[in-house]
Design a protein around this motif. Structure first.
Motif, PDB file in Angstrom:
ATOM      1  N   ARG A   4      83.224 -59.334  36.804  1.00 31.73           N
ATOM      2  CA  ARG A   4      82.215 -58.463  37.061  1.00 31.73           C
ATOM      3  C   ARG A   4      81.474 -58.671  38.400  1.00 31.73           C
ATOM      4  O   ARG A   4      81.673 -59.665  38.916  1.00 31.73           O
ATOM      5  CB  ARG A   4      81.118 -59.194  35.745  1.00 31.73           C
ATOM      6  N   GLN A   5      80.558 -57.602  38.528  1.00 34.90           N
ATOM      7  CA  GLN A   5      79.816 -57.584  39.923  1.00 34.90           C
ATOM      8  C   GLN A   5      79.107 -58.919  39.789  1.00 34.90           C
ATOM      9  O   GLN A   5      78.926 -59.377  41.252  1.00 34.90           O
ATOM     10  CB  GLN A   5      79.004 -56.396  39.879  1.00 34.90           C
ATOM     11  N   ARG A   6      78.446 -59.482  38.857  1.00 34.70           N
ATOM     12  CA  ARG A   6      77.476 -60.447  39.000  1.00 34.70           C
ATOM     13  C   ARG A   6      78.062 -61.764  39.385  1.00 34.70           C
ATOM     14  O   ARG A   6      77.616 -62.554  40.313  1.00 34.70           O
ATOM     15  CB  ARG A   6      76.774 -60.800  37.838  1.00 34.70           C
ATOM     16  N   ASP A   7      79.290 -62.167  39.279  1.00 34.92           N
ATOM     17  CA  ASP A   7      80.258 -63.037  39.933  1.00 34.92           C
ATOM     18  C   ASP A   7      81.003 -62.775  41.196  1.00 34.92           C
ATOM     19  O   ASP A   7      81.030 -63.606  42.073  1.00 34.92           O
ATOM     20  CB  ASP A   7      81.189 -63.732  38.787  1.00 34.92           C
ATOM     21  N   TRP A   8      81.154 -61.541  41.320  1.00 35.07           N
ATOM     22  CA  TRP A   8      82.317 -61.296  42.289  1.00 35.07           C
ATOM     23  C   TRP A   8      81.884 -60.207  43.498  1.00 35.07           C
ATOM     24  O   TRP A   8      82.663 -60.085  44.207  1.00 35.07           O
ATOM     25  CB  TRP A   8      83.617 -60.767  41.749  1.00 35.07           C
ATOM     26  N   ALA A   9      80.620 -59.817  43.199  1.00 35.36           N
ATOM     27  CA  ALA A   9      80.274 -59.087  44.312  1.00 35.36           C
ATOM     28  C   ALA A   9      79.794 -59.783  45.572  1.00 35.36           C
ATOM     29  O   ALA A   9      80.211 -59.369  46.667  1.00 35.36           O
ATOM     30  CB  ALA A   9      78.785 -58.172  43.944  1.00 35.36           C
ATOM     31  N   SER A  10      79.487 -60.958  45.464  1.00 37.15           N
ATOM     32  CA  SER A  10      79.561 -61.847  46.662  1.00 37.15           C
ATOM     33  C   SER A  10      80.165 -63.305  46.175  1.00 37.15           C
ATOM     34  O   SER A  10      79.338 -64.268  45.858  1.00 37.15           O
ATOM     35  CB  SER A  10      78.109 -62.213  47.063  1.00 37.15           C
TER      36      SER A  10
ATOM     37  N   ASP B 285      75.592 -58.397  31.612  1.00 38.28           N
ATOM     38  CA  ASP B 285      75.686 -57.306  32.571  1.00 38.28           C
ATOM     39  C   ASP B 285      77.179 -57.212  32.915  1.00 38.28           C
ATOM     40  O   ASP B 285      77.852 -57.878  33.264  1.00 38.28           O
ATOM     41  CB  ASP B 285      75.083 -57.682  33.990  1.00 38.28           C
ATOM     42  N   LEU B 286      77.727 -55.955  32.532  1.00 37.24           N
ATOM     43  CA  LEU B 286      79.243 -55.931  32.148  1.00 37.24           C
ATOM     44  C   LEU B 286      79.436 -54.952  33.509  1.00 37.24           C
ATOM     45  O   LEU B 286      80.903 -54.624  33.494  1.00 37.24           O
ATOM     46  CB  LEU B 286      79.713 -55.154  30.878  1.00 37.24           C
ATOM     47  N   ARG B 287      78.983 -54.699  34.648  1.00 39.21           N
ATOM     48  CA  ARG B 287      79.381 -53.859  35.406  1.00 39.21           C
ATOM     49  C   ARG B 287      80.547 -54.429  36.394  1.00 39.21           C
ATOM     50  O   ARG B 287      80.535 -55.619  36.368  1.00 39.21           O
ATOM     51  CB  ARG B 287      78.398 -53.622  36.529  1.00 39.21           C
ATOM     52  N   ARG B 288      81.633 -53.473  36.333  1.00 36.66           N
ATOM     53  CA  ARG B 288      82.913 -54.223  37.162  1.00 36.66           C
ATOM     54  C   ARG B 288      83.042 -54.465  38.523  1.00 36.66           C
ATOM     55  O   ARG B 288      82.289 -53.345  39.348  1.00 36.66           O
ATOM     56  CB  ARG B 288      84.155 -53.219  36.460  1.00 36.66           C
TER      57      ARG B 288
ATOM     58  N   TYR C 259      80.760 -65.764  27.791  1.00 31.34           N
ATOM     59  CA  TYR C 259      80.621 -64.890  26.708  1.00 31.34           C
ATOM     60  C   TYR C 259      80.831 -63.405  27.005  1.00 31.34           C
ATOM     61  O   TYR C 259      80.716 -62.378  26.189  1.00 31.34           O
ATOM     62  CB  TYR C 259      79.332 -65.006  25.828  1.00 31.34           C
ATOM     63  N   SER C 260      80.687 -63.073  28.242  1.00 30.89           N
ATOM     64  CA  SER C 260      81.036 -61.577  28.831  1.00 30.89           C
ATOM     65  C   SER C 260      82.477 -61.216  28.322  1.00 30.89           C
ATOM     66  O   SER C 260      82.741 -60.159  28.408  1.00 30.89           O
ATOM     67  CB  SER C 260      80.889 -61.131  30.126  1.00 30.89           C
TER      68      SER C 260
END
Length: 801
Positions: A215-221, A712-715, A100-101
């Motif tokens: 998004r950062q929540r999925d792709w930061a790590s 959380d929409l941070r890229r 849903y993001s």
């Protein structure tokens, strides 16, 4: 075949040169003239050659017009035909992130719409390319639900599976009509299933496209995602990542709403907490929070599918968020007063922003009438029962919702699970011994959601308690009782007899004052609990015990632990005044009211469910029919009801205790190929429609809510992602770059060929026009005459004067 089919009407322009030629032929007039006989004779002799030159000139002009229109229409050539005749096969697998993001509409268009545009551009491009192209499209939500349902079949999760692309663009129509899913999920399940399809599908080349918002929540790590991609990566598989999002503008979300744990009784105000979070990059101020209460009266027997909610709407005064910093969270508190029994619903909503789906959230509020609580005091003077009953039922106009029922010890000895089930909570004060029958009845009562409170004074039998309450799988005490121990004298570190423990919610109103709020409580002696030794094997069935109040020396005084659906509070001191003065301290009133609310909450039904969880409802078969209707929440009416048949659980010993269980699981609908799954997973207020044994209907609301986090929409940075995915080689493109590239790349080579052909045709047309027309010679009469004779076929003459 054409990028711009609407412009193909321009091919009518091809008829213009032909019309001009025909019109010119009509302009000749017949006129008698003797000299013309010589000209006509020459024309008859050379007319075939003249007509050939005119036809060639006409055809060249028609070809120029046709090529020009084809270039303007974006002709993509005959790639599919050439491919069928013998080209290579390429398998294109598109993974669409529809969590849903992807509904983020920063910039005016949602990221999911951009991903669908990417799919459409790709399909058009492949329809014009040489070779055979097969297309697989998989949405992340369907893949996640498929895996959760126990299936590892990529075909069952894919919207399209290895479909050959033709010039008919309707192949992806079903996918193009989809919307962003309300499910929170990552891409791991989709990549795993896509990898299985890539490995099993025969193809000369394979291309994986990942259309996401990164998004950062999925792709930061991205360790888990990288592991799935490494399983796909090989020499014949290329990976392209299409970034469909832009820098987010703002997003304020409602992350939780719930009534405070309390005695939820009709006619008693209930406090509700709503939690909001600012996911945007900027601070916000003066944001209104709208609050609505939906009343479901007992007379409401049928839902109204033409309305978004069947209950009567009551709007409460709006709350205002004065200010909220970026990344911060705030909880707003308000009261709800409902005089009617039954289950009602509450909704809070924010103004629309870039991500609309998390701007509102709902919960239900089950309200009962005042219910009985059992109080059994084993002391001779009954002082403990008096203290408890006076707090729970203070009289006058104060209504707590509890009706104390003080019973002697003889009542407890003959109690069964059925007699205890009529009480919402049970308070046992200084009961000397517990028999096995009583322990078994209490255990069944707690596991079904009952609340039990122990007050252990000087008269109890430790061995009886330990043997009966902790026998087998019973966990009616937090730990075995050890000894009665005096409280050590005060030290410089702490002068208070009791201090707070690690269970803050049980004494939340007093925590703000710190340990000083408990400074007037005197404690001289209490029971202690055994401490498990390191040599003892770890008991995995041992409940988690939290300490609400502890003694000065750190030993527990008031503990709290759960057993299945029920809750147990243990106070390791009595209420007769010999060990403590706590019953006379004002904090005892606060503690007992909080404890009573805590004990009641165990038997209360849940106030919300996550949208991707199974939908369950259990009712007594003696009171309800085994058929029901479930009306899912909807963004806009009408709503589509679902008929649900009950699974009857028979009780051979007690037929009147048989249960009708209604249930349906969203994962089963995905595996069965349900196309409109998202329509059944909308957040909001859904409704159960039950039929009572007397034939009357009953509508019960259900609050279906989102899992938080997607707001959380941070890229994430594309370069960092590429670095984390090494040694996998991926190509990053934004959706805008992708669209621009594929709108031109699909016909770039052919456009150059058409441009070259147009130039050749124009040169040929000019040459033929020069050849078929008259041109005066540079000088000289004889030369002019010869030129006239040679170039003017219809007008040339032979001999004569």
């Amino acid at each position: 075949m054409f990028l711009y089919p609407a412009l193909t009407i321009g091919f009518l322009f091809v008829a213009v040169p032909l019309l001009v030629h025909l019109i010119n032929m009509l302009r000749h007039r017949r006129q008698k003239w003797a000299a013309m006989d010589f000209l006509l004779a020459s024309y008859r002799k050379q007319k075939k050659w003249i007509r050939l030159r005119q036809i060639l000139l006409l055809l060249s002009r028609l070809a120029v017009a046709a090529v020009l229109i084809a270039m303007l229409c974006g002709w993509t050539g005959g790639g599919p035909i050439l491919g069928v005749l013998g080209g290579s096969t390429t398998h294109h697998v598109v993974v669409l992130d529809d969590s849903y993001s992807m509904g983020d509409s920063s910039g005016g268009v949602s990221a999911y719409v951009r991903s669908l545009q990417t799919l459409q551009d790709l399909t058009r491009r492949l329809a014009s390319d040489d070779g055979i192209h097969e297309l697989t499209v998989m949405r992340s939500s369907r893949a996640a639900m498929t895996v959760r349902g126990g299936s590892d079949s990529g075909d069952s999760a894919a919207d399209l599976s290895a479909q050959t692309i033709t010039s008919d663009a309707r192949l992806i129509n079903r996918v193009m009509s989809t919307e962003v899913s309300p499910i929170q999920t990552d891409l791991v399940a989709a990549l795993d299933l896509a990898g299985e399809l890539i490995r099993t599908a025969p193809a000369d080349q394979k291309v994986l496209y990942i259309a996401s918002d990164f998004r950062q929540r999925d792709w930061a790590s991205p360790q888990r995602i990288a592991e799935s991609m490494r399983a796909i990566s090989s020499d014949d598989v290329s990976i392209r990542m299409i970034d469909c999002a832009i820098q987010p503008v703002s997003n304020l979300a409602v992350t939780d709403i719930a009534p405070v744990r309390d005695v939820w009784v009709a006619g008693v105000p209930v406090v509700v907490n709503a939690t909001l979070r600012n996911y945007g990059p900027n601070n916000v101020s003066n944001v209104p929070l709208e609050v609505k209460v939906y009343h479901y009266s007992a007379e409401l027997g049928q839902p109204d599918p033409t309305l978004a909610v069947s209950g009567r709407v009551e709007s409460l005064p709006a709350l205002v968020i004065e200010s909220l910093e970026a990344g911060a969270e705030i909880t707003k508190t308000f009261q709800v007063f409902i005089a009617e029994q039954g289950t009602h619903a509450i909704e809070v909503s924010l103004p629309e922003d870039s991500l609309a789906i998390d701007n509102s959230r709902t919960c239900t509020l089950p309200l009962s009438d005042a219910e009985k609580v059992l109080i059994v005091d084993g002391s001779t003077d009954g002082r403990g029962a008096y203290h408890v009953a006076s707090v729970l039922d203070p009289g006058s106009q104060v209504r707590i919702g509890a009706i104390p029922d003080i019973q002697p010890l003889s009542f407890l000895r003959s109690a069964t699970a059925e007699t205890l089930a009529t009480y919402r909570a049970i308070y046992l004060i200084d009961v000397p011994e517990i028999s096995e029958n009583v322990a078994d009845a209490l255990d069944r009562y707690v596991r079904l959601g009952g609340g039990l409170a122990w007050f252990l004074g000087n008269e109890i039998n430790k061995d009886s308690y330990n043997e009966q309450l902790l026998a087998g799988d019973r966990r009616l005490l937090p730990l075995p009782l050890e000894t009665q121990t005096d409280v050590p004298p005060p030290s410089e570190a702490s002068s208070a007899d009791v201090i707070f423990g690690d269970a803050p919610e049980l004494l939340a109103p007093l925590r703000a004052g710190g340990d000083a709020a408990l400074s007037l409580i005197g404690l001289s002696r209490s029971w202690t609990l055994e401490t498990p030794s390191l040599e003892q094997p770890d008991d995995t069935d041992r409940p988690r015990v939290r300490v609400a109040i502890q003694r000065r020396d750190g030993a527990p005084l008031v503990t709290q632990h759960d057993v299945d659906r029920g809750r147990i509070i243990t106070v390791l001191t009595g209420l007769d005044g010999s060990w403590t003065n706590w019953p006379g301290d004002p904090t005892f009133v606060v503690f007992l009211l909080q404890a009573n609310a805590d004990l009641w909450s165990g038997a209360a039904p849940p106030t919300q469910r996550f949208i991707d969880e199974a939908v369950n409802r259990q009712v007594a078969l003696s009171a309800y029919a085994p058929e029901a209707t479930y009306v899912p929440a909807a963004m806009e009416p009408p709503r589509v009801p679902i008929e649900v048949a009950a699974n009857v659980i028979e009780d051979a010993a007690e037929p009147f205790a048989s249960i009708a269980q209604f249930a349906w699981d969203p994962t089963e609908l995905v595996i069965d190929g349900e196309a409109n799954l998202n329509d059944l997973l909308r957040p909001g207020i859904a409704e159960w429609v039950l039929t009572r044994s007397d034939g009357r209907g009953q509508v019960i609301p259900v609050a279906s809510v989102l899992r938080t986090g997607e707001g959380d929409l941070r890229r994430a940075d594309s370069a960092a992602i590429q670095q984390d995915l090494l040694p996998i080689e991926v190509k990053f493109l934004s959706s805008d770059d992708w669209t621009a590239q594929y709108q031109t790349a699909g016909s770039s080579t052919l456009a150059l060929l058409l441009l070259g052909l147009l130039g050749t045709l124009l040169a040929a047309e000019q040459t033929l026009a020069y050849w078929a027309s008259y041109h005066a010679p540079a000088s000289g009469t004889q030369k002019s005459k010869r030129s006239f004779l040679n170039h003017q076929g219809p007008f040339s003459v032979r001999g004569g004067r």
